[in-house]
Write an enzyme that holds these catalytic residues in place. Sequence first.
Site, PDB file in Angstrom:
ATOM      1  N   PHE A   1     -17.065 -17.038  29.914  1.00 23.90           N
ATOM      2  CA  PHE A   1     -15.708 -17.518  30.140  1.00 23.90           C
ATOM      3  C   PHE A   1     -15.396 -18.542  28.558  1.00 23.90           C
ATOM      4  O   PHE A   1     -14.162 -18.531  28.351  1.00 23.90           O
ATOM      5  CB  PHE A   1     -15.344 -18.558  31.294  1.00 23.90           C
ATOM      6  CG  PHE A   1     -15.985 -19.773  31.119  1.00 23.90           C
ATOM      7  CD1 PHE A   1     -17.224 -20.231  31.619  1.00 23.90           C
ATOM      8  CD2 PHE A   1     -14.876 -20.843  30.965  1.00 23.90           C
ATOM      9  CE1 PHE A   1     -17.596 -21.449  31.607  1.00 23.90           C
ATOM     10  CE2 PHE A   1     -15.347 -22.262  31.007  1.00 23.90           C
ATOM     11  CZ  PHE A   1     -16.461 -22.618  31.259  1.00 23.90           C
ATOM     12  N   LYS A   2     -16.234 -18.818  28.011  1.00 27.03           N
ATOM     13  CA  LYS A   2     -16.273 -19.917  26.800  1.00 27.03           C
ATOM     14  C   LYS A   2     -15.351 -19.020  25.813  1.00 27.03           C
ATOM     15  O   LYS A   2     -14.825 -19.508  24.846  1.00 27.03           O
ATOM     16  CB  LYS A   2     -17.489 -20.225  26.203  1.00 27.03           C
ATOM     17  CG  LYS A   2     -18.488 -21.045  27.356  1.00 27.03           C
ATOM     18  CD  LYS A   2     -17.697 -22.345  27.638  1.00 27.03           C
ATOM     19  CE  LYS A   2     -18.752 -22.946  28.563  1.00 27.03           C
ATOM     20  NZ  LYS A   2     -18.422 -24.446  28.805  1.00 27.03           N
TER      21      LYS A   2
END
Length: 463
Positions: A111-112
């Site tokens: 998700f980064k």
Amino acid sequence: MRFISTRGRAPSLSFTDTVLTGLATDGGLYVPESLPEFSAEEIRAMAGLDYRELAFRIIQPFVGDDLSDDELRDILERSYRHFRHSAVAPLVQTDTNEWILELFHGPTLAFKDFALQFLGQLFDHLLKKRGERVVVMGATSGDTGSAAIEGCRHCDNIDIFILHPHNRVSEVQRRQMTGVLSDNVFNIALDGSFDDCQNMVKASFADQSFLPDGRRLVAVNSINWARIMAQIVYYFYAAVNLGAPDKMVNFSVPTGNFGDIFAGYLARQMGLPIDQLVIATNANDILHRCISDNDHSPRPLVHSLSPSMDIMVSSNFERLLFDLYDRDGAAVAELLADRSAPMQLDDRVLAKAREVFYSYRVDDQRTVETIRRVFEESEYLLDPHTAIGVEAARKVRKSTEQPMVCLSTAHPAKFPDAVARALPTREIPLPAHMQDLFQREERMKVLPNDLAGVQRFMAEALG
Ligand SMILES: Cc1ncc(COP(=O)(O)O)c(C=O)c1O
Ligand SMILES: N[C@@H](CCOP(=O)(O)O)C(=O)O
């Protein structure tokens, strides 16, 4: 819009200056002076929007005049063009009103990428405009590092140093970082924990005199406000696609540094009807203990099957405390004067937190069981972090009437050892662009847990 420190004693900053800094000079974190709010009508109109257009609507009020609409749209277009799914953040149903929000379709499979692809483009734009070269310094428990490197490696005006805990990230995670041999990328494997890495980064921001030629540090961790801001978008995206604002929606978030779930809290403050926000922790359960028993006392770190969440000092909890303590910076500063000491919240504050936050702890054994059970039920393969979110959601959700969205924060291929414990015969191929990962040459510097040594290495590298 202006941004203020959670400790109340640093000067307020513009959007651009907030993005190009790290900690505030008083040691606090920057937050917007006020939050934009969206009416039910405005939220309803977000349904069906392309991810980039929705991101524009959420992010623009924070940016104000610092970027023209065309500049912001162009940055967003570039940020999400390397995502491998046309929906960018697709939703997959796994049970009655239980949804997985897949946040792993970006270049580094976690998700980064949502915030760090954006931040890399933003840095590039702002630094070129200013004609400035900066030093990015970040700490990672495995995922921020590769996403930050991927976001910044092509920026001409950046040298990037990433500290990770030596031998405490998965092999895929390590190779995603150390396999990048660009001249402006430096990986440091620290003989310590993620918390040690994060402490070093914070100490370096506080005193930057070790940097040569008047250079300065810029943050890629979620202490950087832009990280949180970009993560607010996918809460809106998921919720409007599941019926908000005419339906309440709930989210379960595997939590470590508290950045991701804090973005969900902000989405709620901005008008999104969220009933439950579930803080899902592994055995490093300080946040679960805090919400359930008002016990925020650090304990020795446990190395778990979800290594990205092996964190004891959650940076962004400070931003929540600032809000819960009615934006009283002095109260926050007093509460956090010693992060290694136990902390207790006022009863009033705890009650306020419990209006929306629920929490649950999932140990390694239960993580493995959850990966296995969900696969048997629906043939859906969870990574160990996501499994913690799913299990926590199932334990604390109030009903199946409202959608529960479990944030899938990483692709299972990043953690093959953990998945193999649950499903020994199941192969998880890496996506095409990473097929040669295990053949790539690696470069990293192993250093002792010593701030002066790390800063010396950085100064020499910057030469
Ligand atoms: C895969 C994964 N899941 C969950 C988390 C926890 O997110 P946060 O630190 O924003 O709470 C992290 C790292 O932070 C992560 O890398
Ligand atoms: N889990 C993170 C830890 C750093 O968190 P951040 O959101 O503050 O960058 C990681 O993967 O590095």
